[in-house]
Design a protein around this motif. Structure first.
Motif, PDB file in Angstrom:
ATOM      1  N   GLU A  56      -0.396  40.273 -11.463  1.00 42.43           N
ATOM      2  CA  GLU A  56      -1.701  39.755 -11.893  1.00 42.43           C
ATOM      3  C   GLU A  56      -2.164  40.402 -13.199  1.00 42.43           C
ATOM      4  O   GLU A  56      -2.792  39.754 -14.020  1.00 42.43           O
ATOM      5  CB  GLU A  56      -2.759  39.996 -10.814  1.00 42.43           C
ATOM      6  CG  GLU A  56      -2.635  39.111  -9.615  1.00 42.43           C
ATOM      7  CD  GLU A  56      -3.343  37.779  -9.789  1.00 42.43           C
ATOM      8  OE1 GLU A  56      -4.210  37.664 -10.670  1.00 42.43           O
ATOM      9  OE2 GLU A  56      -3.002  36.858  -9.036  1.00 42.43           O
ATOM     10  N   MET A 127      -9.609  38.737  -8.541  1.00 42.04           N
ATOM     11  CA  MET A 127      -8.208  39.161  -8.478  1.00 42.04           C
ATOM     12  C   MET A 127      -7.926  39.938  -7.198  1.00 42.04           C
ATOM     13  O   MET A 127      -6.935  39.676  -6.509  1.00 42.04           O
ATOM     14  CB  MET A 127      -7.864  40.014  -9.703  1.00 42.04           C
ATOM     15  CG  MET A 127      -6.401  40.398  -9.807  1.00 42.04           C
ATOM     16  SD  MET A 127      -5.964  42.024  -9.154  1.00 42.04           S
ATOM     17  CE  MET A 127      -6.846  43.108 -10.238  1.00 42.04           C
ATOM     18  N   VAL A 131      -5.378  38.703  -4.212  1.00 43.56           N
ATOM     19  CA  VAL A 131      -4.238  39.520  -3.771  1.00 43.56           C
ATOM     20  C   VAL A 131      -4.376  39.876  -2.290  1.00 43.56           C
ATOM     21  O   VAL A 131      -3.404  39.788  -1.534  1.00 43.56           O
ATOM     22  CB  VAL A 131      -4.102  40.788  -4.647  1.00 43.56           C
ATOM     23  CG1 VAL A 131      -3.074  41.740  -4.067  1.00 43.56           C
ATOM     24  CG2 VAL A 131      -3.728  40.416  -6.069  1.00 43.56           C
TER      25      VAL A 131
END
Length: 141
Positions: A56, A127, A131
């Protein structure tokens, strides 16, 4: 698989209820999972979190677990620590060891940093949520 003393018997879940109901007193029954447990399984979530955060952020896994203290690396480590804590049952010390750190207080500081970043930065929050969702769902395995 049910083990009682030295006898191991494979029975269906419904049979356990019938056996307990017909017994004059409850038997000492120990439930064990069928098959051999995978000793590496608990660490997979921490490893997958590290790999996904690396992907990422565009930072290498070696840099995330490395010693440098650049701000981008600190943010990535904080993200990994937050995801690992939220998706696994690892202790702070175990997460620290997986990230190449020696002390649980380092991970505690990373978690504080991650919470600050999640509150202040919507991109960081998105993010880490993304994840964590992948790691929790097992998509990353």
């Amino acid at each position: 698989m049910i083990s009682y003393r030295s006898i191991a018997v494979q029975i269906a879940p419904g049979d356990v209820v019938a056996m307990l109901e017909s017994s004059p007193r409850p038997a000492a029954i120990r439930f064990e999972p069928v098959g051999e447990p995978d000793p590496a399984a608990p660490w997979r979530k921490v490893g997958k979190a590290t790999q996904l955060v690396a992907a990422e952020t565009g930072i290498g896994v070696a840099e995330i677990v490395g010693d440098r203290r650049y701000q981008r690396l600190v943010r990535a480590r904080a993200a990994v620590a937050w995801v690992a804590r939220k998706t696994s049952d690892r202790t702070l010390h175990q997460i620290a060891r997986a990230l190449g750190r020696t002390d649980h207080t380092t991970v505690r500081q990373m978690l504080r940093k991650a919470e600050q970043l999640r509150a202040a930065d919507p991109a960081f929050r998105a993010m880490t949520d993304r994840v964590a969702d992948f790691v929790s769902a097992g998509v990353a395995s």
